[in-house]
Design a protein around this motif. Structure first.
Motif: not given
Length: 368
Positions: A223, A264, A270, A273
């Motif tokens: 992330e 991903h 991030a 996701t």
């Protein structure tokens, strides 16, 4: 880094080695004869064709003429050889060494570098492993068992790949060797979907190599990676291969694992996701190939979907005592604000790590 065999030569060598091993009933003299034949400088481009390699090795081995031929479409000898190299009776390290020798074409010295062992010691280890599996070399593989036997070979290639991710500065580029050998298996076993899915998984993981490590070698969590540093051409190829494996209508563990990676890498950030989809994929992977590592990955998805409390409950029900278990537990406790317990769990994780490299991979393990 060592010099990797070109893919065409890697394939030709493997196919010739499989036929010669079938003829001799022993991989040790077959490998020795083949590598001696390849050490001679080629007289022309045709010298690197499988039949020409086999003919030279046939002569080195002292076999009577005429030499055998490498069948164009019959991959049974190759699968018999590789399945023997990946035999369950062997320790994990021995399986890795034999697959690196037979399929990747690495020298004993190069394999010794992988295991930080002198060439003489590595030669003894390989000879012992080859002797141990010698009785299995001639065992036929039924058609219904092809996928399972090939799957065990793919498992070893994944071990090789993962080890190279953790040791990116080793003298041998293990992820590259695993990738190129998997490409050979795709060509040879073109009717099987899992080699394509495995290559997709490798490429989607390898594409992040320049963003994965901190300056001190610690793995950087997914992330917080700089996505501009990812190799997007490899991501596109990985996604293409994954789609190709999905068109064959069957679902295997590497297809699901590659789908997890795809979820991903296709998120722009991030925060984008798709965690509910990831949780569904982990549930499917637990059906196909359950393991503690998969269960811990699933717990991380649960934490994102329903909260760390539910994830911690599922982790603590596992009852295992590995460094990854304690590291995952530490992260969940940290997210819940239970700092003192998180510190104790982190200490337990470090204490159970078997090496400094595992200390480095604790935070990065979950991303794979």
């Amino acid at each position: 880094m060592t010099t990797s065999l070109p893919r065409e030569l890697r394939s030709a060598r493997l196919r010739a080695l499989a036929v010669l091993t079938d003829r001799l009933g022993d991989v040790t003299p077959a490998r020795t004869a083949l590598d001696a034949a390849l050490a001679a400088p080629p007289r022309g481009a045709d010298d690197w064709e499988p039949d020409a390699i086999l003919a030279r090795a046939w002569e080195v081995a002292g076999l009577e003429r005429p030499p055998g031929r490498v069948p164009a479409d019959d991959t049974a000898p190759v699968l018999r050889l590789l399945a023997t190299c990946a035999h369950r009776s062997l320790p994990e390290a021995a399986r890795i060494a034999l697959v690196l020798s037979a399929a990747a074409g690495l020298s004993t010295d190069e394999i010794g570098h992988v295991f930080a062992a002198p060439e003489s010691v590595m030669a003894q280890r390989i000879a012992w492993a080859e002797m141990r599996v010698r009785p299995s070399l001639g065992e036929p593989i039924a058609e219904e068992d092809v996928s399972a036997q090939l799957g065990r070979v793919l498992d070893v290639l994944m071990l090789i790949f993962d080890d190279g991710v953790v040791h990116p500065h080793a003298p041998v580029d293990l992820p590259w060797e695993a990738v190129e050998t998997t490409r050979v298996l795709i060509e040879l076993f073109h009717g099987e979907q899992e080699p394509r899915a495995l290559l997709a998984l490798m490429l989607l993981t390898r594409a992040r190599r320049d963003a994965r490590q901190e300056s001190d070698g610690t793995l950087r969590a997914l992330e917080v990676q700089d996505r501009d540093l990812w190799h997007h051409a490899e991501i596109e190829e990985g996604l293409f291969l994954l789609r190709g494996s999905q068109r064959q209508g069957r679902t295997g563990p590497y297809q699901v694992r590659a789908s997890i990676q795809a979820a991903h890498v296709t998120a722009h950030e991030a925060s984008d996701t798709d965690w509910p989809r990831l949780l569904t994929l982990y549930d499917r992977l637990m059906e196909l190939a359950p393991s503690d590592a998969v269960a811990l990955g699933r717990a991380c998805a649960v934490a994102e979907v329903t909260g760390p409390e539910a994830a911690l409950e599922s982790v603590e029900r596992m009852g295992v005592d590995t460094h990854l278990f304690h590291a995952t537990r530490a992260e969940l406790l940290r997210r819940m604000g239970r700092a003192e317990e998180a510190d104790r769990a982190w200490t337990a994780a470090i204490a159970r790590a078997r090496s400094a490299s595992e200390h480095q991979r604790l935070r990065g393990e979950v991303e794979r």
